[in-house]
Scaffold this active site. Structure first.
Site, PDB file in Angstrom:
ATOM      1  N   ARG A 105      -0.766   4.941   0.978  1.00 31.60           N
ATOM      2  CA  ARG A 105       0.511   4.687   1.642  1.00 31.60           C
ATOM      3  C   ARG A 105       1.640   5.025   0.695  1.00 31.60           C
ATOM      4  O   ARG A 105       1.669   4.522  -0.429  1.00 31.60           O
ATOM      5  CB  ARG A 105       0.613   3.187   1.956  1.00 31.60           C
ATOM      6  CG  ARG A 105       0.249   2.856   3.310  1.00 31.60           C
ATOM      7  CD  ARG A 105       0.608   1.475   3.732  1.00 31.60           C
ATOM      8  NE  ARG A 105       0.985   0.473   2.752  1.00 31.60           N
ATOM      9  CZ  ARG A 105       1.418  -0.730   3.080  1.00 31.60           C
ATOM     10  NH1 ARG A 105       1.531  -1.049   4.344  1.00 31.60           N
ATOM     11  NH2 ARG A 105       1.720  -1.613   2.162  1.00 31.60           N
ATOM     12  N   THR A 109       8.131   4.992   2.227  1.00 31.26           N
ATOM     13  CA  THR A 109       8.135   5.187   3.688  1.00 31.26           C
ATOM     14  C   THR A 109       7.056   4.359   4.384  1.00 31.26           C
ATOM     15  O   THR A 109       7.106   4.161   5.597  1.00 31.26           O
ATOM     16  CB  THR A 109       7.876   6.667   4.043  1.00 31.26           C
ATOM     17  OG1 THR A 109       6.548   7.001   3.595  1.00 31.26           O
ATOM     18  CG2 THR A 109       8.882   7.586   3.380  1.00 31.26           C
ATOM     19  N   ASP A 201      -3.054  -6.657  -2.805  1.00 28.46           N
ATOM     20  CA  ASP A 201      -3.446  -5.247  -2.717  1.00 28.46           C
ATOM     21  C   ASP A 201      -4.967  -5.146  -2.819  1.00 28.46           C
ATOM     22  O   ASP A 201      -5.552  -5.380  -3.884  1.00 28.46           O
ATOM     23  CB  ASP A 201      -2.771  -4.456  -3.841  1.00 28.46           C
ATOM     24  CG  ASP A 201      -3.009  -2.957  -3.683  1.00 28.46           C
ATOM     25  OD1 ASP A 201      -4.191  -2.544  -3.603  1.00 28.46           O
ATOM     26  OD2 ASP A 201      -2.024  -2.210  -3.617  1.00 28.46           O
ATOM     27  N   ASP A 204      -6.480  -2.682  -5.515  1.00 26.32           N
ATOM     28  CA  ASP A 204      -6.314  -3.179  -6.883  1.00 26.32           C
ATOM     29  C   ASP A 204      -7.247  -4.354  -7.165  1.00 26.32           C
ATOM     30  O   ASP A 204      -7.785  -4.483  -8.259  1.00 26.32           O
ATOM     31  CB  ASP A 204      -4.864  -3.609  -7.126  1.00 26.32           C
ATOM     32  CG  ASP A 204      -3.955  -2.405  -7.339  1.00 26.32           C
ATOM     33  OD1 ASP A 204      -4.464  -1.318  -7.689  1.00 26.32           O
ATOM     34  OD2 ASP A 204      -2.727  -2.550  -7.144  1.00 26.32           O
TER      35      ASP A 204
HETATM   36  C1  PRP Z   1      -4.093   0.033   1.632  1.00 25.38           C
HETATM   37  C2  PRP Z   1      -5.243  -0.388   2.533  1.00 25.38           C
HETATM   38  C3  PRP Z   1      -5.073   0.500   3.731  1.00 25.38           C
HETATM   39  C4  PRP Z   1      -3.564   0.611   3.821  1.00 25.38           C
HETATM   40  C5  PRP Z   1      -3.109  -0.307   4.924  1.00 25.38           C
HETATM   41  O1  PRP Z   1      -4.389   1.201   0.979  1.00 25.38           O
HETATM   42  O2  PRP Z   1      -6.500  -0.268   1.917  1.00 25.38           O
HETATM   43  O3  PRP Z   1      -5.665   1.780   3.597  1.00 25.38           O
HETATM   44  O4  PRP Z   1      -3.035   0.190   2.575  1.00 25.38           O
HETATM   45  O5  PRP Z   1      -1.764  -0.122   5.161  1.00 25.38           O
HETATM   46  P1  PRP Z   1      -1.201   0.460   6.535  1.00 25.38           P
HETATM   47  O6  PRP Z   1      -1.953  -0.213   7.633  1.00 25.38           O
HETATM   48  O7  PRP Z   1       0.239   0.071   6.478  1.00 25.38           O
HETATM   49  O8  PRP Z   1      -1.397   1.945   6.518  1.00 25.38           O
HETATM   50  P2  PRP Z   1      -3.408   1.826  -0.139  1.00 25.38           P
HETATM   51  O9  PRP Z   1      -2.417   2.729   0.473  1.00 25.38           O
HETATM   52  O10 PRP Z   1      -2.854   0.704  -0.971  1.00 25.38           O
HETATM   53  O11 PRP Z   1      -4.384   2.755  -0.991  1.00 25.38           O
HETATM   54  P3  PRP Z   1      -5.587   2.355  -1.953  1.00 25.38           P
HETATM   55  O12 PRP Z   1      -6.711   1.789  -1.102  1.00 25.38           O
HETATM   56  O13 PRP Z   1      -5.945   3.659  -2.552  1.00 25.38           O
HETATM   57  O14 PRP Z   1      -5.088   1.354  -2.953  1.00 25.38           O
HETATM   58  N1  URA Z   2      -2.465  -2.768   1.719  1.00 23.14           N
HETATM   59  C1  URA Z   2      -3.015  -3.782   1.007  1.00 23.14           C
HETATM   60  O1  URA Z   2      -3.886  -3.562   0.157  1.00 23.14           O
HETATM   61  N2  URA Z   2      -2.577  -5.024   1.260  1.00 23.14           N
HETATM   62  C2  URA Z   2      -1.655  -5.288   2.174  1.00 23.14           C
HETATM   63  O2  URA Z   2      -1.305  -6.471   2.365  1.00 23.14           O
HETATM   64  C3  URA Z   2      -1.082  -4.229   2.898  1.00 23.14           C
HETATM   65  C4  URA Z   2      -1.519  -2.963   2.655  1.00 23.14           C
END
Ligand code: PRP
Ligand code: URA
Length: 210
Positions: A105, A109, A201, A204
């Protein structure tokens, strides 16, 4: 047939999810819990797999039994965090194939940015389980499922641990044919697009990157 939207209120799932949310739960426990909860969710999400009759010779006679009717499955985690849910599924369905969709994400944005997509060649013959612990705005899940649909799988189910009402509504509207399974439906998104109360997160916390 009406599509399924299920909040999985099984006590084992709810108990494990409560520990998962705790800010003091260490990475190792967090990873194990994501695995265990995913296994319980996939156990339930596969309850509609069709069965076929076979006869099995036991030491004492013939048993009229049932086995899964040659159904082919695939797990498709949304990277990174969705990866944490795959082992639980493979423990239950070791012959399943695994595809990967890389999305992150954009912090400003909140829109998903795709950086990787590798799906099983025969995905057209498979029932697909898309995994991602968090359904926040819904953008990542909607995009990933749109990508997968271009390859015409037999069916798609989406599994997440925690959904925000905003993301759940967006996903339902964008993909009315996709069954959705969540362990919890939380309160709202904060100004940074994080689920409240959520668990922080997910990527993380699974990979210990913060
Ligand atoms: C997180 C999560 C989803 C997304 C959800 O991933 O694992 O994929 O955010 O958010 P949304 O419903 O608003 O799209 P992130 O973008 O943090 O990536 P990562 O798993 O690589 O840390
Ligand atoms: N992605 C995450 O990992 N946690 C949230 O709460 C939202 C998006």
């Amino acid at each position: 047939m009406e599509r399924t939207v299920k909040i999985m209120d099984h006590p084992l799932i709810q108990h494990k999810l409560s520990i998962l949310r705790d800010v003091n739960t260490p990475t190792k426990d967090f990873r194990e819990l994501v695995n265990e909860i995913s296994m319980l969710m996939i156990y339930d999400a596969t309850r509609d797999l069709p069965l076929t009759q076979i006869d099995v010779e036991t030491p004492c006679g013939t048993a009229h039994c049932k086995i899964i009717a040659g159904r082919k499955l695939a797990f498709v985690p949304i990277l990174r965090a969705g990866l944490g849910m795959v082992d639980g599924g493979l423990k239950l369905v070791p012959s399943a194939r695994v595809g990967h969709i890389g999305l992150y994400r954009d912090e400003k944005t909140l829109k998903p940015v795709e950086y990787y997509c590798k799906l099983p060649k025969d995905i057209g013959e498979r029932d697909v389980f898309v995994t991602d612990p968090m359904l926040a705005t819904g953008g990542s899940a909607i995009d990933a499922i749109t990508q997968i649909k271009l390859r015409s799988p037999r069916s798609i189910k989406f599994l997440c641990l925690i959904a925000a009402p905003e993301g759940l509504e967006a996903l339902k509207a964008a993909h009315p044919d996709v069954d959705i399974y969540c362990a919890a439906l939380d309160d709202h998104l904060n100004e940074n697009g994080y689920i409240v109360p959520g668990l922080g997160d997910a990527g993380d916390r699974i990979f210990g990157t913060k």
